[in-house]
Design a protein around this motif. Structure first.
Motif, PDB file in Angstrom:
ATOM      1  N   ALA A 325      -7.126 -60.437  77.202  1.00 60.42           N
ATOM      2  CA  ALA A 325      -7.439 -60.918  78.434  1.00 60.42           C
ATOM      3  C   ALA A 325      -8.708 -61.521  78.829  1.00 60.42           C
ATOM      4  CB  ALA A 325      -6.988 -60.020  79.555  1.00 60.42           C
ATOM      5  N   LEU A 326      -9.638 -60.910  78.326  1.00 58.58           N
ATOM      6  CA  LEU A 326     -11.003 -61.337  78.398  1.00 58.58           C
ATOM      7  C   LEU A 326     -11.043 -62.875  77.761  1.00 58.58           C
ATOM      8  CD1 LEU A 326     -14.064 -60.948  78.960  1.00 58.58           C
ATOM      9  CD2 LEU A 326     -14.174 -59.666  76.989  1.00 58.58           C
ATOM     10  N   ALA A 327     -10.674 -62.990  76.475  1.00 59.50           N
ATOM     11  CA  ALA A 327     -10.534 -64.248  75.665  1.00 59.50           C
ATOM     12  C   ALA A 327     -10.071 -65.139  76.569  1.00 59.50           C
ATOM     13  CB  ALA A 327     -10.084 -64.218  74.406  1.00 59.50           C
ATOM     14  N   SER A 328      -8.779 -64.972  77.070  1.00 59.05           N
ATOM     15  CA  SER A 328      -8.082 -65.843  77.996  1.00 59.05           C
ATOM     16  C   SER A 328      -8.622 -66.094  79.282  1.00 59.05           C
ATOM     17  CB  SER A 328      -6.612 -65.182  78.456  1.00 59.05           C
ATOM     18  OG  SER A 328      -5.882 -66.180  79.296  1.00 59.05           O
ATOM     19  N   VAL A 329      -9.175 -65.465  79.966  1.00 64.17           N
ATOM     20  CA  VAL A 329      -9.881 -65.681  81.300  1.00 64.17           C
ATOM     21  C   VAL A 329     -11.164 -66.345  81.167  1.00 64.17           C
ATOM     22  CG1 VAL A 329     -10.751 -64.626  83.375  1.00 64.17           C
ATOM     23  CG2 VAL A 329      -8.679 -63.758  82.353  1.00 64.17           C
ATOM     24  N   SER A 330     -11.975 -66.058  80.051  1.00 65.64           N
ATOM     25  CA  SER A 330     -13.255 -66.542  79.834  1.00 65.64           C
ATOM     26  C   SER A 330     -13.018 -68.101  79.604  1.00 65.64           C
ATOM     27  CB  SER A 330     -13.817 -66.125  78.751  1.00 65.64           C
ATOM     28  OG  SER A 330     -14.286 -64.705  79.090  1.00 65.64           O
ATOM     29  N   VAL A 331     -11.895 -68.532  78.460  1.00 65.77           N
ATOM     30  CA  VAL A 331     -11.835 -69.683  78.369  1.00 65.77           C
ATOM     31  C   VAL A 331     -11.385 -70.652  79.567  1.00 65.77           C
ATOM     32  CG1 VAL A 331     -10.395 -71.378  76.911  1.00 65.77           C
ATOM     33  CG2 VAL A 331     -11.217 -69.338  76.021  1.00 65.77           C
ATOM     34  N   ILE A 332     -10.376 -69.992  80.198  1.00 70.99           N
ATOM     35  CA  ILE A 332      -9.845 -70.727  81.373  1.00 70.99           C
ATOM     36  C   ILE A 332     -11.138 -70.818  82.340  1.00 70.99           C
ATOM     37  CG2 ILE A 332      -8.629 -70.360  83.512  1.00 70.99           C
ATOM     38  CD1 ILE A 332      -6.598 -68.707  81.999  1.00 70.99           C
ATOM     39  N   ARG A 333     -11.772 -70.000  82.758  1.00 71.64           N
ATOM     40  CA  ARG A 333     -13.074 -70.031  83.725  1.00 71.64           C
ATOM     41  C   ARG A 333     -14.126 -71.091  83.026  1.00 71.64           C
ATOM     42  NH1 ARG A 333     -17.274 -67.459  86.906  1.00 71.64           N
ATOM     43  NH2 ARG A 333     -17.706 -65.645  85.051  1.00 71.64           N
ATOM     44  N   GLU A 334     -14.616 -70.926  81.825  1.00 72.36           N
ATOM     45  CA  GLU A 334     -15.494 -71.803  81.229  1.00 72.36           C
ATOM     46  C   GLU A 334     -15.187 -73.188  80.965  1.00 72.36           C
ATOM     47  OE1 GLU A 334     -16.698 -69.725  77.795  1.00 72.36           O
ATOM     48  OE2 GLU A 334     -17.167 -67.650  78.503  1.00 72.36           O
ATOM     49  N   GLU A 335     -14.082 -73.391  80.803  1.00 73.22           N
ATOM     50  CA  GLU A 335     -13.641 -74.952  80.492  1.00 73.22           C
ATOM     51  C   GLU A 335     -12.780 -75.482  81.732  1.00 73.22           C
ATOM     52  OE1 GLU A 335     -11.364 -75.226  76.877  1.00 73.22           O
ATOM     53  OE2 GLU A 335     -12.736 -73.831  75.557  1.00 73.22           O
ATOM     54  N   LYS A 336     -12.891 -74.523  82.764  1.00 75.69           N
ATOM     55  CA  LYS A 336     -12.117 -75.001  83.918  1.00 75.69           C
ATOM     56  C   LYS A 336     -10.890 -75.700  83.883  1.00 75.69           C
ATOM     57  CE  LYS A 336     -16.523 -75.752  86.495  1.00 75.69           C
ATOM     58  NZ  LYS A 336     -17.295 -76.648  87.405  1.00 75.69           N
ATOM     59  N   LEU A 337      -9.919 -74.984  83.213  1.00 70.76           N
ATOM     60  CA  LEU A 337      -8.675 -75.420  82.689  1.00 70.76           C
ATOM     61  C   LEU A 337      -7.767 -76.034  83.974  1.00 70.76           C
ATOM     62  CD1 LEU A 337      -7.777 -73.532  79.595  1.00 70.76           C
ATOM     63  CD2 LEU A 337      -8.789 -75.663  79.633  1.00 70.76           C
ATOM     64  N   TRP A 338      -8.197 -75.436  84.968  1.00 73.86           N
ATOM     65  CA  TRP A 338      -7.207 -75.964  85.990  1.00 73.86           C
ATOM     66  C   TRP A 338      -7.492 -77.564  86.499  1.00 73.86           C
ATOM     67  CZ3 TRP A 338     -10.958 -71.975  86.512  1.00 73.86           C
ATOM     68  CH2 TRP A 338     -12.198 -72.400  87.180  1.00 73.86           C
ATOM     69  N   GLU A 339      -8.770 -78.093  85.901  1.00 72.78           N
ATOM     70  CA  GLU A 339      -8.924 -79.386  85.918  1.00 72.78           C
ATOM     71  C   GLU A 339      -7.982 -80.399  84.916  1.00 72.78           C
ATOM     72  OE1 GLU A 339     -13.193 -80.025  85.536  1.00 72.78           O
ATOM     73  OE2 GLU A 339     -13.485 -79.383  87.457  1.00 72.78           O
ATOM     74  N   ASN A 340      -7.728 -79.626  83.944  1.00 76.99           N
ATOM     75  CA  ASN A 340      -6.980 -80.343  82.921  1.00 76.99           C
ATOM     76  C   ASN A 340      -5.373 -80.090  83.377  1.00 76.99           C
ATOM     77  OD1 ASN A 340      -6.598 -81.594  80.247  1.00 76.99           O
ATOM     78  ND2 ASN A 340      -5.424 -79.914  79.933  1.00 76.99           N
ATOM     79  N   ALA A 341      -5.307 -79.144  83.961  1.00 73.86           N
ATOM     80  CA  ALA A 341      -3.872 -78.938  84.326  1.00 73.86           C
ATOM     81  C   ALA A 341      -3.672 -80.023  85.516  1.00 73.86           C
ATOM     82  CB  ALA A 341      -3.533 -77.556  84.818  1.00 73.86           C
ATOM     83  N   GLU A 342      -4.523 -80.299  86.468  1.00 73.63           N
ATOM     84  CA  GLU A 342      -4.533 -81.313  87.458  1.00 73.63           C
ATOM     85  C   GLU A 342      -4.445 -82.744  87.088  1.00 73.63           C
ATOM     86  OE1 GLU A 342      -6.634 -82.321  91.820  1.00 73.63           O
ATOM     87  OE2 GLU A 342      -7.897 -81.763  90.104  1.00 73.63           O
ATOM     88  N   ARG A 343      -5.122 -82.815  85.826  1.00 75.24           N
ATOM     89  CA  ARG A 343      -5.103 -84.433  85.344  1.00 75.24           C
ATOM     90  C   ARG A 343      -3.914 -84.513  84.503  1.00 75.24           C
ATOM     91  NH1 ARG A 343      -9.776 -83.636  83.523  1.00 75.24           N
ATOM     92  NH2 ARG A 343      -9.202 -82.899  81.268  1.00 75.24           N
ATOM     93  N   VAL A 344      -3.524 -83.647  83.639  1.00 75.82           N
ATOM     94  CA  VAL A 344      -2.471 -83.890  82.813  1.00 75.82           C
ATOM     95  C   VAL A 344      -1.152 -83.699  83.671  1.00 75.82           C
ATOM     96  CG1 VAL A 344      -1.061 -83.406  80.635  1.00 75.82           C
ATOM     97  CG2 VAL A 344      -3.437 -83.164  80.981  1.00 75.82           C
ATOM     98  N   GLY A 345      -1.127 -82.665  84.482  1.00 72.94           N
ATOM     99  CA  GLY A 345       0.103 -82.679  85.180  1.00 72.94           C
ATOM    100  C   GLY A 345       0.474 -83.847  86.184  1.00 72.94           C
ATOM    101  N   ALA A 346      -0.735 -84.670  86.614  1.00 72.46           N
ATOM    102  CA  ALA A 346      -0.348 -85.782  87.523  1.00 72.46           C
ATOM    103  C   ALA A 346      -0.073 -86.839  86.640  1.00 72.46           C
ATOM    104  CB  ALA A 346      -1.876 -86.334  88.115  1.00 72.46           C
ATOM    105  N   ALA A 347      -0.290 -86.679  85.217  1.00 77.19           N
ATOM    106  CA  ALA A 347       0.479 -87.874  84.560  1.00 77.19           C
ATOM    107  C   ALA A 347       1.983 -87.682  84.515  1.00 77.19           C
ATOM    108  CB  ALA A 347      -0.336 -87.938  83.060  1.00 77.19           C
ATOM    109  N   ILE A 348       2.176 -86.247  84.013  1.00 76.81           N
ATOM    110  CA  ILE A 348       3.585 -85.730  84.011  1.00 76.81           C
ATOM    111  C   ILE A 348       4.270 -86.277  85.097  1.00 76.81           C
ATOM    112  CG2 ILE A 348       5.060 -84.026  83.549  1.00 76.81           C
ATOM    113  CD1 ILE A 348       2.949 -82.593  81.776  1.00 76.81           C
ATOM    114  N   LEU A 349       3.825 -85.933  86.109  1.00 80.64           N
ATOM    115  CA  LEU A 349       4.389 -86.080  87.729  1.00 80.64           C
ATOM    116  C   LEU A 349       4.806 -87.462  87.580  1.00 80.64           C
ATOM    117  CD1 LEU A 349       5.528 -84.297  89.780  1.00 80.64           C
ATOM    118  CD2 LEU A 349       3.495 -84.783  91.098  1.00 80.64           C
TER     119      LEU A 349
END
Length: 446
Positions: A325-349
C-alpha cells in the motif's frame, strides 16, 4: 506500436487446459467476466495482460479499479520483493506501516487523520459502520439505490440492488433511498429542469424514513457497480449536509473512486462534501488485498471501537500489506496520477462520444477521469436496456479481438490503470468500435 498481439484463437489451447483444471474443484460464483472469457493469464505489464498461450490484451478492466499502478509497476514489485525477504505477517509496528499511515493521512480529505487497516473492502465497511454506531450511540444507517458496499451481512444489508435478493435474513436498521442517476432518474425528471429533486427527497427521507435516529449515511460519491454512475456534485454535498443536519456521520465509500481514479484525489473532491469517515480499498493496494478506514481523531476514540483489539484485524496492516500500500499510495501521490487520469480519461470520453454518434444503441456515455461508463439500449427515447446476452456477446467478441472491457447488462465499465497512456487506451477503444460496428450491422441489439 500496437499492444494487442493474437497468436491463437481465443481462448487458446493452453488456456482451455488451465481453466478446465481449475474448474475441477473451484466452487461456482467466480466473477462473470472471468468465466465468460475462458482464458488463463500468465503475466501483465502496465495496461496489458498476456495469457498462457502468448496472446496480449489491452486491459481496460483494471481489476475493477484495483490496478491503480498498472501490472507489475517496478516500484511496486521492488517494494514487495524487499519486504517479503524480511517480514510479512504480524500486528507489531513495522516501518512500512508507520510510513503508510502518515502517507495516507497526508493525502486524506481535510480533517481525517486517523487510519485503521483491514484486508478487504467489506471488512472496512463493516468497521466503519461499527465506528459510526459507537460514536453516535445510534443504530440506523441510510444507503442508496444502486449502491454496493460488500457481500458480508452488514454491508449486504446496505445493497440498493436486486443483488440482495436471497441473501437474507439481513441485519435490520438499514434504509435505502434514491441515488442521483440522472440518465435513469428515479423521479423521471430531466437534469436541466429537475432543481435537484433527488437531493430534496434525500434530505426529507433521511429525517423521516428510518426507524430511529440515524447513525450514518453511507454513499459512493460515484457509484461503481451501478455502471460507473457520476451524480451531480451538488447531490453529494447535499447528502453530506443532510446527514450532518440530523447528527449522523457521513461515510464516503471511496473504494473505487478514491486515490485519483476520477481525475481528483477523491470522489468527494468534486463536490466539496465533508466526510466524517472514508473507506479505502482497491487501488489503495494496487493488487494486494488491503483496505482501510479513515476518520478524525475525535471519532476514532469512540468505544468500544477504540479499545485494544476493538477495531483490529489479523491480516490488516501486516508488514507485507503495508509495504504494498505504501508503494501504491506513494507513486499515486508523488506522480499525481489523478492528473493522468483526468487527461487520458478526457481522451477516452471524447472517443466514446464520437462512437455514440455512430452507434444508435449507445444510450449514455459518462465519466470522470478513468472512471467511465457506457449504457447500451434498444431505443434511445425509451432507454430500454439491451438484453444481458447482448452484453455478454459484446464482451466475448472484444476478448477475441484482444480487448478486456467489463460489461454486464446494460453497462460497459472502463476503469483502467491510472498509468495508462492515451495511445493504449484508444487502441482498446478501436476494438470496441469494431465490435459495436458488427453489432450494428447484425441488428442483434434490438
Amino acid at each position: 506500436m500496437k499492444k494487442i498481439q493474437l497468436r491463437t484463437e481465443i481462448p487458446g489451447p493452453r488456456s482451455k487446459e488451465v481453466v478446465a483444471l481449475e474448474q475441477q474443484h473451484l466452487s461456482p460464483g467466480l466473477q462473470g467476466f472471468a468465466l465468460w472469457a475462458g482464458v488463463a493469464m500468465a503475466k501483465g505489464q502496465g495496461s496489458t495482460l498476456t495469457d498462457v498461450d502468448g496472446n496480449v490484451y489491452v486491459d481496460l478492466i483494471g481489476g475493477i479499479g484495483v490496478n491503480a499502478l498498472g501490472h507489475c509497476h517496478p516500484r511496486y514489485v521492488a517494494a514487495l520483493q524487499r519486504q517479503a525477504e524480511t517480514l510479512t505477517v504480524g500486528s507489531f509496528t513495522s516501518e512500512p506501516r508507520a510510513k503508510l499511515v502518515n502517507e495516507v493521512c497526508a493525502m486524506a480529505p481535510a480533517g481525517l487523520d486517523r487510519l485503521q487497516l483491514y484486508s478487504g473492502g467489506a471488512e472496512a465497511v463493516e468497521s466503519a459502520l461499527r465506528l459510526a454506531r459507537h460514536h453516535t450511540g445510534r443504530s440506523e444507517v441510510v444507503s442508496f439505490w444502486g449502491g454496493f458496499h460488500g457481500k458480508t451481512a452488514g454491508a449486504a444489508a446496505l445493497l440498493g440492488t436486486p443483488a440482495r435478493d436471497g441473501l437474507g435474513p439481513l441485519p435490520a436498521h438499514a434504509t435505502q433511498i434514491p441515488y442521483a442517476d440522472c440518465y435513469r432518474c428515479p423521479f423521471r425528471l430531466e437534469r436541466a429542469s429537475c432543481d435537484l429533486a433527488c437531493a430534496d427527497f434525500a434530505r426529507k427521507a433521511i429525517k423521516a424514513q428510518p426507524a430511529g435516529p440515524v447513525a450514518a449515511v453511507i454513499m459512493e460519491p460515484m457509484q461503481g457497480t451501478a455502471g460507473n454512475v457520476v451524480p451531480p456534485p451538488e447531490f453529494v454535498a447535499a447528502v453530506a449536509d443532510a446527514a450532518h443536519e440530523v447528527g449522523a456521520l457521513f461515510i464516503a465509500d471511496e473504494m473505487i473512486c478514491g486515490f485519483g481514479r476520477t481525475g481528483k484525489p477523491w470522489g468527494v473532491s468534486h463536490s466539496g462534501a465533508r466526510p466524517d469517515i472514508v473507506t479505502l480499498g482497491k487501488g489503495f493496494g494496487s493488487g494486494f488485498p488491503v483496505a482501510g478506514v479513515l476518520t478524525t481523531d475525535a471519532i476514532s476514540r469512540a468505544k468500544p471501537w477504540s479499545n485494544p483489539s476493538g477495531a483490529s484485524s489479523s491480516y490488516g496492516g501486516n508488514a507485507l500489506a503495508a509495504a504494498a500500500a505504501l508503494a501504491s499510495v506513494s507513486v499515486i501521490r508523488e506522480e499525481k496520477l489523478w492528473e493522468n487520469a483526468e487527461r487520458v480519461g478526457a481522451a477516452i470520453l471524447a472517443e466514446l462520444r464520437r462512437m455514440q454518434e455512430r452507434h444508435p444503441f449507445i444510450g449514455k456515455v459518462d465519466g470522470a477521469g478513468l472512471f467511465l461508463g457506457v449504457e447500451l439500449v434498444k431505443d434511445r427515447k425509451t432507454r430500454e436496456p439491451v438484453d444481458g446476452k447482448v452484453m455478454q456477446q459484446v464482451y466475448r467478441d472484444c476478448v477475441k479481438k484482444g480487448l478486456l472491457a467489463m460489461s454486464y447488462s446494460p453497462h460497459l465499465r472502463l476503469q483502467p490503470a491510472l498509468t495508462i497512456d492515451a495511445e493504449t487506451a484508444l487502441e482498446g477503444l478501436a476494438v470496441l468500435d469494431e465490435v459495436f460496428a458488427e453489432l450494428n450491422r447484425s441488428g442483434a441489439w434490438r
